[in-house]
Design an enzyme around this catalytic site. Structure first.
Site, PDB file in Angstrom:
ATOM      1  N   GLU A 129       0.879  -1.061  -0.092  1.00  0.00           N
ATOM      2  CA  GLU A 129       0.112   0.020  -0.067  1.00  0.00           C
ATOM      3  C   GLU A 129       1.047   1.284   0.086  1.00  0.00           C
ATOM      4  OE1 GLU A 129      -3.251   0.013  -0.026  1.00  0.00           O
ATOM      5  OE2 GLU A 129      -3.834  -1.751   0.422  1.00  0.00           O
ATOM      6  N   GLU A 180       4.669  12.919  -4.721  1.00  0.00           N
ATOM      7  CA  GLU A 180       4.030  13.015  -3.623  1.00  0.00           C
ATOM      8  C   GLU A 180       4.527  13.888  -2.436  1.00  0.00           C
ATOM      9  OE1 GLU A 180       3.925   9.482  -0.798  1.00  0.00           O
ATOM     10  OE2 GLU A 180       1.829   9.715  -0.711  1.00  0.00           O
TER      11      GLU A 180
HETATM   12  P1  NAD Z   1       8.342   4.572   4.750  1.00  0.00           P
HETATM   13  O1  NAD Z   1       8.035   3.816   3.673  1.00  0.00           O
HETATM   14  O2  NAD Z   1       9.441   5.598   5.093  1.00  0.00           O
HETATM   15  O3  NAD Z   1       8.011   3.893   6.121  1.00  0.00           O
HETATM   16  C1  NAD Z   1       7.148   2.909   6.258  1.00  0.00           C
HETATM   17  C2  NAD Z   1       7.566   1.569   7.021  1.00  0.00           C
HETATM   18  O4  NAD Z   1       8.568   1.032   6.182  1.00  0.00           O
HETATM   19  C3  NAD Z   1       8.479   1.875   8.309  1.00  0.00           C
HETATM   20  O5  NAD Z   1       7.995   0.997   9.360  1.00  0.00           O
HETATM   21  C4  NAD Z   1      10.120   1.740   8.063  1.00  0.00           C
HETATM   22  O6  NAD Z   1      10.736   1.576   9.008  1.00  0.00           O
HETATM   23  C5  NAD Z   1       9.791   0.762   7.155  1.00  0.00           C
HETATM   24  N1  NAD Z   1      11.048   0.603   5.939  1.00  0.00           N
HETATM   25  C6  NAD Z   1      11.472   1.702   5.363  1.00  0.00           C
HETATM   26  N2  NAD Z   1      12.648   1.023   4.613  1.00  0.00           N
HETATM   27  C7  NAD Z   1      12.459  -0.108   4.782  1.00  0.00           C
HETATM   28  C8  NAD Z   1      13.128  -1.406   3.949  1.00  0.00           C
HETATM   29  N3  NAD Z   1      13.992  -1.130   2.857  1.00  0.00           N
HETATM   30  N4  NAD Z   1      12.712  -2.435   4.198  1.00  0.00           N
HETATM   31  C9  NAD Z   1      11.653  -2.931   4.928  1.00  0.00           C
HETATM   32  N5  NAD Z   1      10.980  -1.801   5.884  1.00  0.00           N
HETATM   33  C10 NAD Z   1      11.468  -0.606   5.363  1.00  0.00           C
HETATM   34  O7  NAD Z   1       6.999   5.367   4.790  1.00  0.00           O
HETATM   35  P2  NAD Z   1       6.442   6.527   5.893  1.00  0.00           P
HETATM   36  O8  NAD Z   1       7.202   7.886   5.581  1.00  0.00           O
HETATM   37  O9  NAD Z   1       6.507   5.991   7.410  1.00  0.00           O
HETATM   38  O10 NAD Z   1       5.037   6.824   5.335  1.00  0.00           O
HETATM   39  C11 NAD Z   1       4.662   7.528   4.581  1.00  0.00           C
HETATM   40  C12 NAD Z   1       4.270   6.902   3.321  1.00  0.00           C
HETATM   41  O11 NAD Z   1       3.462   5.774   3.338  1.00  0.00           O
HETATM   42  C13 NAD Z   1       3.914   7.779   2.184  1.00  0.00           C
HETATM   43  O12 NAD Z   1       4.443   7.484   0.960  1.00  0.00           O
HETATM   44  C14 NAD Z   1       2.245   7.393   2.150  1.00  0.00           C
HETATM   45  O13 NAD Z   1       1.529   7.649   0.888  1.00  0.00           O
HETATM   46  C15 NAD Z   1       2.367   5.845   2.300  1.00  0.00           C
HETATM   47  N6  NAD Z   1       0.990   5.197   2.989  1.00  0.00           N
HETATM   48  C16 NAD Z   1       0.508   4.553   1.963  1.00  0.00           C
HETATM   49  C17 NAD Z   1      -0.983   4.107   2.603  1.00  0.00           C
HETATM   50  C18 NAD Z   1      -1.652   3.108   1.787  1.00  0.00           C
HETATM   51  O14 NAD Z   1      -2.688   2.686   2.353  1.00  0.00           O
HETATM   52  N7  NAD Z   1      -1.569   3.093   0.592  1.00  0.00           N
HETATM   53  C19 NAD Z   1      -1.361   4.500   3.808  1.00  0.00           C
HETATM   54  C20 NAD Z   1      -0.500   5.294   4.476  1.00  0.00           C
HETATM   55  C21 NAD Z   1       0.588   5.836   4.086  1.00  0.00           C
END
Ligand code: NAD
Length: 492
Positions: free
Chosen positions: A250, A385
Site C-alpha cells: 500500500e 507525493e
Molecule cells: P516509509 O516507507 O518511510 O516507512 C514505512 C515503514 O517501512 C516503516 O516502518 C519503515 O521503518 C519501513 N521501511 C523503510 N525502509 C524499509 C526497507 N528497505 N525494508 C523494510 N522496511 C522498510 O513510509 P512513511 O514515511 O512511514 O509513510 C509515509 C508513506 O506511506 C507515504 O508515501 C504514504 O503515501 C504511504 N502510505 C500509504 C498508505 C496506503 O494505504 N496506500 C497509507 C498510509 C501511508
C-alpha cells in the site's frame, strides 16, 4: 522517561543490543519515550516465537468461532483503551486528538468485522469430473505474516492487516514506524489480555534500514504486508521477490479531486479541505491535485482561502484545533523543499507557502496550508507525493480534459469527482484509474470495502469481505473413498 521494549512471545523483551532511541512529540519537539532499537537478532527471536505459535496450531485449530470470540474481546478492550491509545498516537505523530480518538475506535471495528467473518468464510465442494472421487477446496493460514507500517495512522493501518491475518489463523510480527512504535506495543499487550495465545502477535521495533531487510528476507516469513512510501515499498518488493515471498504493498498517491461545473460547490469545497488539509495532508489518499472546471476556478479558490484564513492551527491535543503540526523534522524539510520547487517551476502561490512560527506553534514544526494555482500537470508539484498540506490546482475545459489530466500520473490510489449529474458521475467512476473513487465525498474508508492502488500506488487490496484470502493458502483435496486403479502407469 517511559521505555518501550519489543513485545515478543507475550511479554516485553529488551533489545539484544541494549540500545534505545527517543520518540518525539511533534508539537513540543521533545522526546517523551524511548523505544527498543531492534537488530536482526531481535527479528530472529520474534519470528521464532511467531513460528512456534503457528506450529503449535493452538490459534489456527481452536475453531474459527473461538478465534472470532477472542478477536471480539480484543476489540472490546481497544474501545476501553481508546482514549489512552489515541493520546499515544497524538503524542507520537502530532495528529489531531479530535481525529485520532475516532480513528482508534474505528480500529476496533476492523477487529469486530473480521471476528465476525472468521467462521463465515467457507471452502467449496467441487463438482469434479472424476467418477468416485470427491474434491474440495479449503483455505488455510499462510503462517508467519510480517507487517511493516508507517507513521501517519499507526494503529489503523496495522489493523487493516492484523485483523484479517489473525482471523484467518496466522501469526504476525509487526514492525511499526520508528516514529510511532508505542501504540503498537500497547496494542500487543492488550491482545494478550484479550486471550490471544502468546507468540501470535509480536512487535519488533526499530529502523527500516536496520531490520527491514532481515524481516522481509526471513526464512520463516510467509507473506509481507507493507504500507509506506515508494522507496521502502520498492526495496521490500525486490527483497521479497528474491526470496519468493508474496507481498501486498500500500504505497503513495497523487490523487485528483475533480470538481465539475454542476457540483454542489459548498460541499465540494469542504471535500477539498478535508482531502488535502485534514491530517495536514499527511495521508496516502490526500486529494493533492485539485482539478477545477474553468468556470468555477476563481470562486472555488476564493472560498478555499476564506476557510483557511479562519482555520485554527496549533496544538493537536486541543479538541478545537483544525490543523496540527508536521509529524517529523525531515517531513517538514521535504514539504518546504517542494514549496520551493513549485515556486521555481512557475506555479503561483495563492495562499500560504511558508513555515509557521510563533508561540502557538510549539516547537515550530508547522507549514501554512498552501495553495498553488497555475500548475501544469507535468510539474513536479503535480506529479510527486509531497505528503503535506500543499494543494496543486489545475483547470480544465471539458470532462475529457479533466479525465486526461486526472489519469496522467504514475499513481492510482484514489480519485474523486464532484457533480450532481448521476450519469457523469458514473462515467468518471468508470474511467478514473484509481483503486478508490469517491463521488461527492472524500477520504471515506471502511472495513466493509476494499482499499488499494492502481499503477505505482501498490499491489493487492486490504479491507472488505475477501481480505482474509490475502492471508490464506488455497488447498485442493482429492479423496477416493474406494480406490480401484487398474493401471498405475496411466494418469487417471
Ligand atoms: P516509509 O516507507 O518511510 O516507512 C514505512 C515503514 O517501512 C516503516 O516502518 C519503515 O521503518 C519501513 N521501511 C523503510 N525502509 C524499509 C526497507 N528497505 N525494508 C523494510 N522496511 C522498510 O513510509 P512513511 O514515511 O512511514 O509513510 C509515509 C508513506 O506511506 C507515504 O508515501 C504514504 O503515501 C504511504 N502510505 C500509504 C498508505 C496506503 O494505504 N496506500 C497509507 C498510509 C501511508
Amino acid at each position: 522517561m517511559k521505555r518501550y521494549e519489543h513485545f515478543i512471545d507475550g511479554k516485553a523483551v529488551a533489545p539484544q543490543s541494549g540500545s534505545y532511541f527517543p520518540t518525539n512529540e511533534p508539537y513540543s519537539g521533545e522526546a517523551w519515550a524511548e523505544i527498543a532499537r531492534g537488530t536482526p537478532e531481535d527479528v530472529d527471536l520474534a519470528m521464532a516465537s511467531a513460528e512456534t505459535a503457528f506450529r503449535a496450531r493452538e490459534w489456527r485449530d481452536i475453531t474459527a468461532t473461538k478465534r472470532g470470540e477472542i478477536l471480539r474481546r480484543f476489540a472490546d478492550l481497544i474501545v476501553e483503551n481508546a482514549d489512552a491509545l489515541g493520546k499515544i498516537e497524538q503524542r507520537d505523530n502530532g495528529k489531531l486528538i479530535a481525529e485520532v480518538s475516532g480513528q482508534v475506535r474505528n480500529v476496533a471495528q476492523w477487529f469486530y468485522y473480521y471476528a465476525g467473518l472468521a467462521d463465515k468464510t467457507s471452502g467449496q465442494v467441487i463438482p469434479i469430473n472424476k467418477p468416485g472421487t470427491f474434491n474440495y477446496i479449503k483455505y488455510e493460514p499462510l503462517g508467519v505474516i510480517v507487517a511493516i507500517t508507517p507513521w501517519n495512522s499507526p494503529l489503523a493501518l496495522t489493523a487493516w492487516k492484523l485483523a484479517p491475518a489473525l482471523a484467518a489463523g496466522n501469526t504476525v510480527v509487526v514492525k511499526p514506524s520508528e516514529f510511532t512504535s508505542a501504540s503498537l506495543i500497547e496494542l500487543a499487550r492488550i491482545a494478550i489480555e484479550a486471550g490471544l495465545p502468546k507468540g501470535v502477535f509480536n512487535v519488533v521495533t526499530g529502523f527500516g534500514h536496520e531490520i527491514g531487510d532481515a524481516l522481509v528476507r526471513h526464512p520463516l516469513a510467509r507473506k509481507i504486508a507493507f504500507t509506506g512510501g515508494e522507496v521502502g515499498g520498492r526495496a521490500v518488493n525486490v527483497a521479497a521477490a528474491e526470496e519468493l515471498k508474496p507481498v501486498t504493498l500500500e504505497l503513495g498517491g497523487k490523487s485528483p479531486n475533480v470538481i465539475l461545473a454542476d457540483a454542489d460547490i459548498d460541499q465540494a469545497v469542504k471535500g477539498v479541505v478535508s482531502g488535502i488539509f485534514g491530517a495536514s495532508g499527511q495521508t496516502c489518499m490526500a486529494g493533492s491535485r485539485l482539478l477545477l472546471h474553468r468556470s468555477i476556478h476563481d470562486d472555488v479558490i476564493a472560498r478555499l482561502i476564506e476557510i483557511l484564513k479562519g482555520a485554527k492551527i496549533g496544538d493537536p491535543a486541543l479538541m478545537d484545533t483544525q490543523i496540527g503540526p508536521i509529524a517529523t523534522p525531515s517531513q517538514l524539510e521535504k514539504i518546504l523543499s517542494y514549496i520551493d520547487i513549485a515556486k521555481s517551476e512557475g506555479a503561483t502561490c495563492a495562499y500560504g507557502g511558508y513555515r509557521l512560527e510563533g508561540p502557538e506553534y510549539g516547537a515550530g514544526q508547522f507549514v501554512a496550508p498552501t495553495i498553488f494555482t497555475d500548475v501544469r500537470n507535468d510539474m513536479r508539484i503535480a506529479q510527486e507525493e509531497v505528503f503535506g498540506p500543499v494543494l496543486s490546482v489545475m483547470s480544465f475545459e471539458d470532462d475529457e480534459e479533466a479525465l486526461r489530466i486526472a489519469n496522467d500520473t504514475r499513481f492510482g490510489l484514489a480519485a474523486a469527482v464532484w457533480t450532481q449529474n448521476l450519469e457523469r458521475s458514473m462515467y468518471f467512476a468508470d474511467r478514473l484509474e484509481a483503486g478508490t473513487v469517491w463521488v461527492n465525498n472524500y477520504r471515506s474508508t471502511s472495513f466493509t470495502t476494499t482499499f488499494g492502488g492502481y499503477k505505482d500506488s501498490g499491489i493487492g487490496r486490504e479491507g472488505g469481505p475477501d481480505a482474509m484470502r490475502e492471508f490464506q493458502h488455497e488447498k485442493s483435496v482429492w479423496i477416493t473413498p474406494r480406490p480401484g486403479r487398474d493401471n498405475p502407469f496411466v494418469l487417471g
